[in-house]
Write a protein that holds these residues in place. Structure first.
Motif, short mmCIF file in Angstrom:
data_model
loop_
_atom_site.label_atom_id
_atom_site.label_comp_id
_atom_site.label_asym_id
_atom_site.label_seq_id
_atom_site.Cartn_x
_atom_site.Cartn_y
_atom_site.Cartn_z
N GLN A 81 0.75 -1.19 0.00
CA GLN A 81 0.11 0.00 0.02
C GLN A 81 0.80 1.33 0.10
O GLN A 81 0.34 2.44 -0.17
N ARG A 109 -5.23 5.17 -5.32
CA ARG A 109 -5.92 5.51 -4.28
C ARG A 109 -6.45 7.06 -4.21
O ARG A 109 -7.64 7.34 -3.83
N THR A 110 -5.37 7.64 -4.59
CA THR A 110 -5.56 9.16 -4.38
C THR A 110 -6.67 9.67 -5.65
O THR A 110 -7.73 10.34 -5.15
N ILE A 144 -9.04 7.34 -6.72
CA ILE A 144 -10.58 6.95 -6.26
C ILE A 144 -10.93 7.99 -5.46
O ILE A 144 -12.14 8.22 -5.08
N PHE A 145 -10.25 8.71 -4.27
CA PHE A 145 -10.76 9.42 -3.53
C PHE A 145 -11.43 10.84 -4.16
O PHE A 145 -12.25 11.13 -3.94
N LYS A 146 -10.57 11.31 -5.02
CA LYS A 146 -10.93 12.30 -5.70
C LYS A 146 -12.12 12.01 -6.53
O LYS A 146 -13.38 12.76 -6.58
N SER A 205 -14.49 9.85 -6.14
CA SER A 205 -15.66 9.73 -5.11
C SER A 205 -16.31 10.77 -4.66
O SER A 205 -17.51 11.15 -4.27
N LYS A 206 -15.49 12.17 -4.70
CA LYS A 206 -16.24 13.51 -4.32
C LYS A 206 -17.37 13.75 -5.13
O LYS A 206 -18.22 14.61 -4.80
N TYR A 232 -7.65 -2.82 -2.08
CA TYR A 232 -8.37 -2.05 -3.21
C TYR A 232 -9.80 -2.14 -2.54
O TYR A 232 -10.61 -0.90 -2.75
N VAL A 260 -10.41 0.77 -0.03
CA VAL A 260 -10.54 1.84 -0.37
C VAL A 260 -11.85 2.05 -1.23
O VAL A 260 -12.69 3.14 -1.19
N ALA A 275 -14.75 2.52 1.46
CA ALA A 275 -14.60 3.67 2.12
C ALA A 275 -14.82 4.94 1.47
O ALA A 275 -15.31 5.78 2.17
N THR A 276 -14.72 4.92 0.14
CA THR A 276 -15.04 6.10 -0.70
C THR A 276 -16.44 6.26 -1.36
O THR A 276 -17.06 7.11 -1.26
#
Length: 349
Positions: A229, A238-239, A241-243, A245-246, A280, A283, A286-287
């Protein structure tokens, strides 16, 4: 130890179908390729066993040969993608041709159709093309829920072109969704970065009700041989995916993962695969959460190098639901509810 198959209604949100008579119309087709044979409803039934819980599927375009420029001028460059619309009309309306591998009763399984569309060509050309799709779809037009233009194998900047963004905005106004296929493993991290910027541009200044919904294919195709990770590839994925998901109107398909696995993992047990994917999956959950995640198989692509691929992937997703201790409502969303919501399959609700 694996769990028993889920009893919740299942909609397979990502499958491909094609008759043997039209294999040569595909850009990827090679007589020596593992998928160079008919893959219709008969073959899908054999692969899945058609469990009683399977309500149906969403069909995704299969990368037919096309010519954007010719299509913009006289429509001739759209001949093969429109041939695919004809093919799916026959399935969705229960009007098979002899030898195509489906029967009239199979029409009940076709819940949605996502054809190819010339997104880079802009709004005017896109509107002209969609009008042709409507004509060719006939009685199956109501099943056409959105469109896809694969960007995973395209050059940098394709997603950011003025015509592309303009086309996405047009789709939002018309109520269509866009299936987004990017590939971090083979295409590069820049594809994920461009995807975020593309969505920002498509949404800028647009009213919420007119924003196009994006349905991301195959969790963006990360390199699933990476388990660390702290690896830069995992961190970049991961970065992104977080973006992604917003944005409220973005959904994620839990699909296509076999294609990104090393051969040894493909041959592993359900628990082996789940353990390798766990970083994976954590993430994604969570997102996006279970209300924006949907099950999909990517059949028949998932079968390359994998025995009993559809059933194996179903078991992996079931293991995911069990380990995450999801409640009944959350499980229903992953297996079918999110697909119903994202593709607006109101007749199943």
């Amino acid at each position: 130890m694996t769990s028993s198959p889920p009893q919740y209604p299942i909609i397979d949100s990502h499958i491909h179908l094609f008759p043997s008579s039209e294999l040569e119309t595909h850009a990827w087709a090679s007589p020596s390729g593992p998928l160079y044979s008919q893959h219709s409803l008969a073959e899908y039934a054999s692969a899945t066993g058609l469990p009683p819980s399977l309500e149906g599927f969403i069909f995704l375009e299969t990368d037919r040969i096309n010519d954007l420029e010719a299509g913009a001028v006289d429509g001739s460059g759209w001949e093969m993608p429109l041939m695919e619309v004809d093919w799916m009309r026959r399935i969705a309306t229960g009007a098979p041709k002899e030898g195509e591998g489906h029967v009239a009763e199979d029409q009940k399984y076709c819940q949605g159709i996502v054809p190819w569309a010339p997104l880079p060509s802009g709004e005017v050309v896109l509107e002209k093309y969609v009008a042709e799709v409507e004509k060719r779809a006939g009685g199956a037009w109501g099943k056409v829920r959105g469109f896809r233009y694969l960007v995973q194998d395209k050059s940098r900047g394709t997603m950011l072109g003025e015509g592309f963004v303009e086309g996405l905005r047009w789709m939002g106004r018309k109520g269509f969704v866009f299936d987004l296929g990017v590939d971090q493993r083979s295409g590069g991290r820049w594809q994920l970065e461009e995807a975020v910027e593309m969505i920002e541009r498509a949404y800028e200044g647009v009213m919420e009700e007119e924003k196009v919904a994006f349905i991301i294919n195959h969790i963006c195709k990360p390199d699933l041989s990476v388990y660390n990770q702290t690896d830069p590839a995992f961190v970049a994925w991961r970065t992104a995916i977080f973006k992604l998901s917003k944005f409220n109107k973005i959904y994620m398909k839990l699909s296509g993962c076999f294609s990104e696995m090393p051969d040894q993992l493909k041959a592993g047990t359900v628990d082996d695969i789940f353990d390798a994917l766990q970083p994976y999956l954590v993430v994604i959950l969570a997102t996006f959460g279970p209300f924006r995640i949907m099950f999909g198989s990517d059949w028949p692509v998932c079968t390359v190098g994998v025995d009993n691929a559809w059933k194996k992937w179903r078991a992996v997703v079931q293991r995911f639901c069990d380990v995450a201790s999801l409640d009944q409502e959350q499980r229903i969303m992953i297996w079918s509810g999110t697909a119903i919501k994202a593709y607006n399959l109101t007749e199943l609700m």
